[in-house]
Design a protein around this motif. Structure first.
Motif, PDB file in Angstrom:
ATOM      1  N   ALA A  42       0.832  -1.211   0.000  1.00 44.96           N
ATOM      2  CA  ALA A  42       0.000   0.000   0.000  1.00 44.96           C
ATOM      3  C   ALA A  42       0.866   1.261   0.000  1.00 44.96           C
ATOM      4  CB  ALA A  42      -0.935   0.000   1.209  1.00 44.96           C
ATOM      5  N   ASN A  45       3.076   1.827  -3.296  1.00 47.21           N
ATOM      6  CA  ASN A  45       2.277   2.240  -4.449  1.00 47.21           C
ATOM      7  C   ASN A  45       1.334   3.399  -4.149  1.00 47.21           C
ATOM      8  OD1 ASN A  45       3.017   0.199  -6.576  1.00 47.21           O
ATOM      9  ND2 ASN A  45       2.539  -1.120  -4.830  1.00 47.21           N
ATOM     10  N   LEU A  47      -1.288   3.633  -2.196  1.00 45.92           N
ATOM     11  CA  LEU A  47      -2.680   3.210  -2.321  1.00 45.92           C
ATOM     12  C   LEU A  47      -3.362   3.312  -0.966  1.00 45.92           C
ATOM     13  CD1 LEU A  47      -2.114   0.100  -4.604  1.00 45.92           C
ATOM     14  CD2 LEU A  47      -2.924   2.364  -5.286  1.00 45.92           C
ATOM     15  N   GLU A  53      -8.736   1.941  -3.010  1.00 45.08           N
ATOM     16  CA  GLU A  53      -7.664   1.770  -3.981  1.00 45.08           C
ATOM     17  C   GLU A  53      -6.944   0.437  -3.816  1.00 45.08           C
ATOM     18  OE1 GLU A  53      -6.489   6.479  -4.509  1.00 45.08           O
ATOM     19  OE2 GLU A  53      -5.354   5.260  -3.091  1.00 45.08           O
ATOM     20  N   ILE A  54      -7.004  -0.135  -2.625  1.00 44.58           N
ATOM     21  CA  ILE A  54      -6.368  -1.417  -2.351  1.00 44.58           C
ATOM     22  C   ILE A  54      -7.235  -2.165  -1.344  1.00 44.58           C
ATOM     23  CG2 ILE A  54      -4.877  -0.454  -0.540  1.00 44.58           C
ATOM     24  CD1 ILE A  54      -2.710  -2.474  -1.485  1.00 44.58           C
ATOM     25  N   THR A  71      -5.542  -4.515  -6.060  1.00 42.01           N
ATOM     26  CA  THR A  71      -5.562  -3.099  -6.397  1.00 42.01           C
ATOM     27  C   THR A  71      -6.888  -2.805  -7.087  1.00 42.01           C
ATOM     28  OG1 THR A  71      -3.171  -3.081  -6.692  1.00 42.01           O
ATOM     29  CG2 THR A  71      -4.399  -1.265  -7.692  1.00 42.01           C
ATOM     30  N   TYR A  73      -9.554  -1.428  -9.576  1.00 41.24           N
ATOM     31  CA  TYR A  73      -9.383  -1.209 -11.008  1.00 41.24           C
ATOM     32  C   TYR A  73      -9.385   0.269 -11.379  1.00 41.24           C
ATOM     33  CZ  TYR A  73     -14.358  -0.278 -11.968  1.00 41.24           C
ATOM     34  OH  TYR A  73     -15.608   0.275 -12.024  1.00 41.24           O
ATOM     35  N   VAL A  75      -7.766   2.548  -9.968  1.00 49.37           N
ATOM     36  CA  VAL A  75      -6.398   3.035  -9.824  1.00 49.37           C
ATOM     37  C   VAL A  75      -5.697   3.012 -11.180  1.00 49.37           C
ATOM     38  CG1 VAL A  75      -4.122   2.506  -8.822  1.00 49.37           C
ATOM     39  CG2 VAL A  75      -6.185   2.385  -7.397  1.00 49.37           C
ATOM     40  N   TYR A  76      -5.900   1.950 -11.937  1.00 48.98           N
ATOM     41  CA  TYR A  76      -5.257   1.835 -13.242  1.00 48.98           C
ATOM     42  C   TYR A  76      -5.773   2.908 -14.196  1.00 48.98           C
ATOM     43  CZ  TYR A  76      -3.747  -2.645 -11.392  1.00 48.98           C
ATOM     44  OH  TYR A  76      -3.192  -3.612 -10.615  1.00 48.98           O
ATOM     45  N   ARG A  79      -4.272   6.335 -13.115  1.00 52.84           N
ATOM     46  CA  ARG A  79      -2.844   6.440 -13.440  1.00 52.84           C
ATOM     47  C   ARG A  79      -2.632   6.561 -14.947  1.00 52.84           C
ATOM     48  NH1 ARG A  79       0.261   3.095  -8.657  1.00 52.84           N
ATOM     49  NH2 ARG A  79      -0.571   4.438  -7.012  1.00 52.84           N
ATOM     50  N   SER A 152      -8.229  -3.833 -15.384  1.00 50.72           N
ATOM     51  CA  SER A 152      -7.029  -3.902 -14.547  1.00 50.72           C
ATOM     52  C   SER A 152      -5.835  -4.385 -15.340  1.00 50.72           C
ATOM     53  CB  SER A 152      -7.243  -4.840 -13.363  1.00 50.72           C
ATOM     54  OG  SER A 152      -8.266  -4.350 -12.533  1.00 50.72           O
TER      55      SER A 152
END
Length: 152
Positions: A42, A45, A47, A53-54, A71, A73, A75-76, A79, A152
């Motif tokens: 966590a 990254n 998160l 986020e995690i 993680t 999805y 978050v991807y 980013r 993801s």
């Protein structure tokens, strides 16, 4: 009051991460090494579990116990947007669980690429089941979960 710019970081403390594990009722199920593993992933990254986020879950018990650190999805997606190169994306599903051909297709467009990146994920390859073979609660929403895996 001082007139200076303050920066806000997304970092989260060990104490807050342990609070998350406690609040979710996961702490008693984890060894100290598993807790450290979750904390390090966590923090490394950046998160935050309170922002979804995690996630940390434990399946089974005893010799069948399995730790899963997931993680989120979104978050991807965030980013990819932050990279400045994302030029859009699209996710859809085709087929069905009943006909054993459900899959998600994700298409990602980048500003720095001539052709899109296309990825397919088959439900049968990613569905999570209990040790008795039943689909887990989350995977009852087959289309949604298969899309999430594809994204993801």
């Amino acid at each position: 009051m001082k007139n200076e710019i303050t920066t806000i970081t997304d970092s989260i403390s060990d104490k807050e991460l342990i609070q998350y594990l406690d609040i979710m009722g996961i702490s008693p199920k984890l060894t100290e090494n598993e807790k450290i593993q979750f904390l390090n992933i966590a923090k490394l990254n950046r998160l935050n579990p309170f922002k979804r986020e995690i996630f940390c879950t434990v399946y089974g018990s005893g010799e069948y116990k399995q730790l899963s650190i997931i993680t989120g999805y979104e978050v991807y997606i965030k980013r990819a947007e932050r990279s400045g190169q994302l030029d859009g994306w699209h996710a859809t599903t085709t087929g069905s669980v009943a006909s054993n051909d459900l899959k998600a297709i994700v298409t990602i467009y980048r500003k720095d690429r001539q052709h899109p990146f296309v990825w397919e994920v088959f439900y049968e390859e990613c569905v999570q089941k209990t040790k008795t073979g039943a689909v887990t609660k989350f995977w009852e929403k087959a289309n949604f979960m298969t899309k999430k895996v594809g994204i993801s």
